[in-house]
Every structure is written in C-alpha cells, then in structure tokens.
Design an enzyme around this catalytic site. Structure first.
Site, PDB file in Angstrom:
ATOM      1  N   THR A 171      29.326 -14.371  37.697  1.00 55.87           N
ATOM      2  CA  THR A 171      28.305 -14.382  38.749  1.00 55.87           C
ATOM      3  C   THR A 171      28.848 -13.740  40.018  1.00 55.87           C
ATOM      4  O   THR A 171      30.063 -13.756  40.260  1.00 55.87           O
ATOM      5  CB  THR A 171      27.877 -15.831  39.067  1.00 55.87           C
ATOM      6  OG1 THR A 171      27.045 -15.852  40.229  1.00 55.87           O
ATOM      7  CG2 THR A 171      29.080 -16.733  39.315  1.00 55.87           C
ATOM      8  N   ASP A 172      27.949 -13.209  40.844  1.00 57.10           N
ATOM      9  CA  ASP A 172      28.382 -12.656  42.122  1.00 57.10           C
ATOM     10  C   ASP A 172      28.874 -13.742  43.064  1.00 57.10           C
ATOM     11  O   ASP A 172      29.550 -13.454  44.062  1.00 57.10           O
ATOM     12  CB  ASP A 172      27.253 -11.859  42.782  1.00 57.10           C
ATOM     13  CG  ASP A 172      25.993 -12.665  43.071  1.00 57.10           C
ATOM     14  OD1 ASP A 172      25.922 -13.846  42.662  1.00 57.10           O
ATOM     15  OD2 ASP A 172      25.066 -12.101  43.697  1.00 57.10           O
ATOM     16  N   GLU A 173      28.582 -15.008  42.763  1.00 58.55           N
ATOM     17  CA  GLU A 173      28.998 -16.094  43.653  1.00 58.55           C
ATOM     18  C   GLU A 173      30.513 -16.319  43.664  1.00 58.55           C
ATOM     19  O   GLU A 173      31.026 -17.004  44.550  1.00 58.55           O
ATOM     20  CB  GLU A 173      28.267 -17.387  43.288  1.00 58.55           C
ATOM     21  CG  GLU A 173      26.765 -17.295  43.504  1.00 58.55           C
ATOM     22  CD  GLU A 173      26.093 -18.652  43.515  1.00 58.55           C
ATOM     23  OE1 GLU A 173      26.712 -19.627  43.969  1.00 58.55           O
ATOM     24  OE2 GLU A 173      24.935 -18.730  43.068  1.00 58.55           O
ATOM     25  N   TYR A 197      30.199 -24.891  41.471  1.00 58.16           N
ATOM     26  CA  TYR A 197      29.730 -23.997  40.396  1.00 58.16           C
ATOM     27  C   TYR A 197      30.486 -22.683  40.436  1.00 58.16           C
ATOM     28  O   TYR A 197      31.042 -22.234  39.422  1.00 58.16           O
ATOM     29  CB  TYR A 197      28.230 -23.736  40.536  1.00 58.16           C
ATOM     30  CG  TYR A 197      27.780 -22.477  39.839  1.00 58.16           C
ATOM     31  CD1 TYR A 197      27.846 -22.377  38.454  1.00 58.16           C
ATOM     32  CD2 TYR A 197      27.319 -21.376  40.561  1.00 58.16           C
ATOM     33  CE1 TYR A 197      27.465 -21.213  37.807  1.00 58.16           C
ATOM     34  CE2 TYR A 197      26.929 -20.216  39.923  1.00 58.16           C
ATOM     35  CZ  TYR A 197      27.005 -20.133  38.550  1.00 58.16           C
ATOM     36  OH  TYR A 197      26.633 -18.972  37.921  1.00 58.16           O
ATOM     37  N   LYS A 201      33.215 -20.902  37.723  1.00 61.02           N
ATOM     38  CA  LYS A 201      33.075 -19.578  37.130  1.00 61.02           C
ATOM     39  C   LYS A 201      34.282 -18.696  37.437  1.00 61.02           C
ATOM     40  O   LYS A 201      34.704 -17.891  36.600  1.00 61.02           O
ATOM     41  CB  LYS A 201      31.789 -18.920  37.635  1.00 61.02           C
ATOM     42  CG  LYS A 201      30.509 -19.612  37.195  1.00 61.02           C
ATOM     43  CD  LYS A 201      30.367 -19.643  35.678  1.00 61.02           C
ATOM     44  CE  LYS A 201      30.165 -18.263  35.093  1.00 61.02           C
ATOM     45  NZ  LYS A 201      29.944 -18.321  33.621  1.00 61.02           N
TER      46      LYS A 201
END
Length: 426
Positions: A171-173, A197, A201
C-alpha cells in the site's frame, strides 16, 4: 469448482460459514467487470494463486485473468471468507474450467501448502490482508497476525514448493504522510508508516525482501493508491457514503473532512497487476498511482452531485453531511510517483467522474443485497469481532471536529476479536 477447507466450529460459526455458500442469485444481475489489458501469455505461468480472491481488488484480478486468458492460465482464488468477502464476487467464474475457489486461511501453513501443491502453483498474487485502518487502532494484534505472520507463512510455503513469481500487494500508506506541496514519492523513498495497519504492511514487505535476499525467492512488491469501484465492501468511504445517501441518511465525515486521498478505479488496478505480471521485472517495486486527488469533504459533494441530491444551500448540505471525531491519527495525504509502472505501458483509463458514475450505479442496484445486511457497517466506526460487525455508539454533530482534541477522547474498540481478512483497499 469450489474446495472448502473450513474446520468445524461453534453452531453460530457453522451457520455463518454456511451463509457464505448460499446463492441468492444477485450476482446474475450484475455486470461482469474486468480490466482492459491483454498480453501474450507467459509460457512459464500456468497456475496462479490469488490470496483474498473473494475480496475487492483481488476479485477484479481473478475475473480479469480467468476471462481474458481462458486457455492459458488456471486461477485459484484462495480466501478465508471473512465478513468483508463474498463468493458473489466470483460466482460468475464457477463454471469456468480455468477457475477454482479454495477456502483457506493464509495463517494456516497446512492449507497454504496444500493449495500450492494440489494445483502446482507457479505464481502467487498476495492480496489477503486486514486493511481497514480504523480497525487497526483497536485490534492491532489481529493486523500483525494476518498481515505479517500470514505473509511469512505464504513466503515460507512458496519457497518450499518453488513458486516462480511472488507478487506482494502492499500500500502507499507504508510511505507515511506526504505534506501539501511535497514531491510525489518514488519506490526508493523511505518507509515511515504512521498507523498499525501501515506498519504491518511495511513489516510484511521486509519479510518479502528477506526471502528475496536469503532464498532468492522471485518476488515483486506493488504499492497502490486507494482503489474504488463495484464489489468493495462498504466499510470504505466511497461505498459507505453511497449506501448511506441511497438510504436517505447523511454521510458522516471523520474530523473536519480535510484529508485527501488519490483514487484509482478497480478496472485500472486490474490492468496494473496484469501489466506487472507480464512485463514487470522480478526483484522490483512498482507504485500504482493516479492523479485523482480529492478531500473527503469534496468527495461528499461529488457523490451528492452524482446521486442528484441538492446541496448548494447550506441547509441542504447540513442535512446530508455530518461529522464525528477523527481517527487517533489521520494522515493528511499520500502521494506516490507511478512513472516506473507507466514506463511499462500502463496508465489509468477511467476518469474519476466515469469511475464514480459506474460505482454509484452499481451500489444503488446491489449495495443492499450483495453481502447481506450491511446496516451495522455503515456506522462511523464499526467494530468487528470475529466475523461479526457491530455498530458503534459514537456521537455525530453538525460541525467539523478538530482532530487532536477529539482523538484523545476516543475509546478504542475491543482488541480481543479478529478483524477482516480482505484484499488491499485503504
């Protein structure tokens, strides 16, 4: 073909599991959504395992690969079937000879290895993850178990059977917050996650890196923007707000509604993963990014416009847009540079206006029937315990809420329940 590996459990658990396999026919009414890309099939790819295949983004890829390459690839959808998954997402494929659904849990090594060996899997797309950021603040242990340990199980299993491609969906997060005016982040940028979260990741990515280096596992990492479109469980902002407005209820923004996100239509995401499968280089990382950035507040206006709901007058807007407290920490924005993937020939084809129109139309027709009763998940901060969704009791106001003060007052949901196993979609 469907292969069920579910273990016996409580009476209510068995009833819940049985409900996943009930077919009420709603899927027969839905358009069949796939991507638009088609490449020359790879000679060394035959059997593709997609984890989280009954979830949102992964089901788009499962449909796309199954229907686009019927004589070349056998697709195995591997999914635990949690509250946010639905076999309706792939029922249209059940009569296809090159599609199999296998019910299994990525944290169960015996189920993972059995699937890999039974179908002689050579390629893995790893989507399955707990992905709803709000839930990660209250049940961070569950996120670590699924996203980190589950990825470890898959990596060890893939090494054992000799998988030739392991495509890990991140994810870009993992990059953390990007300030207004800062440059879009490249694949080489430092990872600085700010919530449990995103941290889980990032940790999963470190495991992928370690298996690349230590065991020469042929892997690719993909970091994507927020994906939206038909088939997304309505815990995420776009489908949740569509379903609320369609019920005649207001959309409820967290905080003041100012955080922005970039959105990518699910069909374009499927094309990106298809491109990476056929043209991506092993050992590389690819950002999948769009330029359709919009604040949560402005998103409400776009949805009201698309649904034909008047909101120009302040009283009308106040009727349809409400507020509640913010997350404990809410990144203002993410921004990634997708040039590297564009150099392989991929680019988004669906404008935000067109994607939103398709999405609104689908949820107005199917949003209330696809997953069963979705009433509880439409609350501002739904709580998930096991495979049950519970409504929150959070106050809703007419005025924007300051992030910091309200965040300190928030009571986190219980941390003793297991939350969603879904594919990536922030």
């Amino acid at each position: 073909m469907i292969v069920e590996q579910a273990n016996a459990g409580s009476t209510s658990g068995n009833a819940r599991r049985a409900s996943f396999f009930e077919d009420n026919g709603v899927w027969k009414e839905s358009p069949v959504f796939v991507g638009s890309t088609r490449f020359q099939p790879l000679p060394d790819v035959k059997n593709i395992m997609i984890t989280g295949g009954a979830g949102f983004i992964a089901c788009w890829l499962a449909r796309h690969l199954t229907l686009t390459y019927p004589h070349s690839y056998h697709v195995i959808s591997f999914d635990k079937l949690d509250y946010c998954s639905s076999l309706n997402n792939t029922r249209v494929l059940n009569d296809k000879r090159n599609f199999t659904f296998y019910r299994g849990d990525i944290t169960n090594p015996s189920e993972v290895v059995d699937c890999l060996e039974r179908y002689n899997v050579d390629t893995v797309f790893h989507f399955a993850a707990q992905s709803h950021v709000d839930l990660s603040f209250g049940n961070s242990y569950g996120f670590t178990h699924t996203n980190v340990y589950g990825t470890h199980v898959l990596l060890e299993s893939a090494k054992k059977v000799g998988v030739r491609r392991f495509i890990h969906i991140s994810t870009d997060e993992v990059y953390g917050e990007v300030k207004d005016g800062d440059q879009d982040l490249l694949e080489t940028s430092i990872l600085a996650p700010t919530n449990p979260y995103a941290a889980s990741k990032a940790a999963a990515e470190m495991l992928v890196h370690s298996y690349q280096k230590s065991f020469r596992l042929p892997a690719i990492i993909v970091r994507s923007n927020n994906v939206y479109g038909p088939h997304q469980y309505p815990e995420k902002i776009i489908p949740k707000f569509i379903c609320l407005l369609n019920r005649g209820q207001p959309a409820v923004l967290h905080g003041d509604g100012s955080p922005t996100r970039r959105y990518l239509f699910a069909g374009d995401a499927a094309d990106a993963f298809d491109t990476i499968l056929h043209k991506g280089q092993l050992g590389q990382i690819y950002n999948v990014g769009s330029h359709d950035e919009i604040s949560n507040f402005d998103l409400c206006g776009r949805l009201l416009d698309e649904m034909g709901i008047a909101h120009d007058a302040p009283a009308d807007l106040g009727r349809w847009v409400k507020y509640t407290h913010d997350r404990p920490f809410n990144d203002h924005r993410y921004a990634i540079d997708g040039t590297k993937l564009r150099q392989l020939g991929w680019a988004p084809r669906t404008s935000f206006d067109e994607g939103l129109r398709i999405t609104v139309e689908w949820y107005r027709r199917f949003g209330e029937r696809w997953w069963g009763d979705i009433s509880k998940v439409l609350s501002p901060f739904p709580i998930v315990a096991g495979d049950e969704v519970l409504s929150d009791k959070e106050p809703v106001t007419d005025s924007p809420q300051p992030a910091e003060a309200d965040a300190r007052k928030r009571k986190a949901p219980p941390s003793n329940g297991e939350t969603a196993v879904d594919d990536e979609a922030s």
